[in-house]
Design a protein around this motif. Sequence first.
Motif, PDB file in Angstrom:
ATOM      1  N   SER A   1     122.439  33.149  90.852  1.00  0.00           N
ATOM      2  CA  SER A   1     123.101  34.242  91.965  1.00  0.00           C
ATOM      3  C   SER A   1     124.045  34.946  90.742  1.00  0.00           C
TER       4      SER A   1
ATOM      5  N   SER B   1     124.185  38.666  89.113  1.00  0.00           N
ATOM      6  CA  SER B   1     125.738  38.990  89.410  1.00  0.00           C
ATOM      7  C   SER B   1     126.587  39.845  88.496  1.00  0.00           C
TER       8      SER B   1
ATOM      9  N   LYS C   1     124.496  42.672  87.365  1.00  0.00           N
ATOM     10  CA  LYS C   1     125.029  44.145  88.556  1.00  0.00           C
ATOM     11  C   LYS C   1     126.540  44.822  88.229  1.00  0.00           C
TER      12      LYS C   1
ATOM     13  N   GLU D   1     128.782  42.742  90.406  1.00  0.00           N
ATOM     14  CA  GLU D   1     128.922  42.934  91.713  1.00  0.00           C
ATOM     15  C   GLU D   1     127.879  41.725  92.061  1.00  0.00           C
ATOM     16  N   VAL D   2     128.676  41.007  92.404  1.00  0.00           N
ATOM     17  CA  VAL D   2     128.302  39.742  94.305  1.00  0.00           C
ATOM     18  C   VAL D   2     127.288  40.041  94.220  1.00  0.00           C
ATOM     19  N   HIS D   3     125.992  39.439  93.816  1.00  0.00           N
ATOM     20  CA  HIS D   3     124.557  39.377  94.133  1.00  0.00           C
ATOM     21  C   HIS D   3     124.234  38.067  94.828  1.00  0.00           C
ATOM     22  N   THR D   4     123.609  38.200  96.366  1.00  0.00           N
ATOM     23  CA  THR D   4     122.798  36.822  97.229  1.00  0.00           C
ATOM     24  C   THR D   4     121.743  36.740  96.885  1.00  0.00           C
TER      25      THR D   4
ATOM     26  N   SER E   1     124.869  31.903  96.344  1.00  0.00           N
ATOM     27  CA  SER E   1     125.536  33.257  96.289  1.00  0.00           C
ATOM     28  C   SER E   1     127.233  32.922  94.875  1.00  0.00           C
TER      29      SER E   1
ATOM     30  N   PHE F   1     133.975  34.634  91.235  1.00  0.00           N
ATOM     31  CA  PHE F   1     133.437  35.862  90.745  1.00  0.00           C
ATOM     32  C   PHE F   1     134.604  36.875  89.642  1.00  0.00           C
TER      33      PHE F   1
END
Length: 403
Positions: A208, A212, A215, A217-220, A235, A241
């Motif tokens: 994760s 993240s 991307k 941003e936080v990715h789940t 996540s 993060f």
Amino acid sequence: MIDLSDVLDARARVEETDRRTPLDYSHTFSDMTGAEVHLKLETFQRTGSFKIRGATNRIATLSDEEKAAGVVTASAGNHAQGVALAATKSGVDSTIVMPENAPISKIKATRDYGATVVLHGDDYDEASEKAHEIEREEGRTYVHAFDDEMVMAGQGTIGLEIVEDLPELDTVVVPIGGGGLIAGVATAIKQQKPEARIVGVQADGASSAAQSLRKGEVHTLASVDTIADGIATRSVGGKTFEVIDERVDEVVTVSDSEIAVAVTHLLERAKTLVEGAGAVPLAALLSDAIEYDEDEVIVPVLSGGNIDMNTLTTVVMRGLVETGRYVKIRTVLKDRPGALDDLIDVISEQRANIYGIQHDRTSRDIAMNAAEVELDLETRGPDHVETLLSALREEGFDVEVLA
């Protein structure tokens, strides 16, 4: 965002509960990698994991009212034990929600440290949902496993010890699950030695943080799948993060096979028992997932040693397969007297040891006048396996490698 002062304050709170763990120079892994490798052995920490540091710091900062109401958390095992012990030492009641498939050894240890254990869900995230339900119903304080400033600061005390014991360090390699450990360690080290490199490592099946960062941003993740149960989170945290994005130089991933090899090497060469999550930093070094210079001073943080014995058996066997120390083969023999002896003679000549053998005349996949044979063999390495297979094929055996 936490800073160095938070970590320094945390040290004063946790020093009576945690242990200052060894930073051990490894001749073996230095020779294997060409770097100068020093192992930070959090495997020797109380409860067998770094988690006691963050849990102690968080519980020490609760108000009297919060302590009276008790705490609750969710964990796959290591945070559970840390919270249980820290709460018990502070006279605080604790309830821990663990996934139903959590290692038996971690469930028992958590209960032994004084917590009430509730088993719920298939992974950390489902256990966390149940823990928050208990938080609302009973008015307890939720002690997050990673996404909490005081937890991060407590884990960061590892970074203080590393800098004090090895000021000439170049790179520190840290496991990432939810990100609390690396956020704390990166804060402690980067704000003292900005030139030091911090590298995070995840399992391929629980990547994760890596995704993240790509991307922004936080990715789940939809699900996780790895033998490293201590970092099997869908996540990273929102707070962790932010720290990772600012203070961690690189995040890489390793496969379960590479983790198994690292666990096996640590057992055999360093005489150190490390769980999958704790072995990922060394796995990254041994598999060349990280680029480094010759003689670079590198510290893999071996974050914990709480591996279930049933899991250990599987992991070590996988490690032996990957390093050519164990091979499973299949062949088909004519169903006649002496055929099996001929096969065994070749294996014996090549100095392989038969660990197990299965002889089957009833398989539907072979001719009526044939027998299928599967053999588990102990071998001495990849070259030995190749020599053995070549010798068998030269004698006319059609050999299939099963593992």
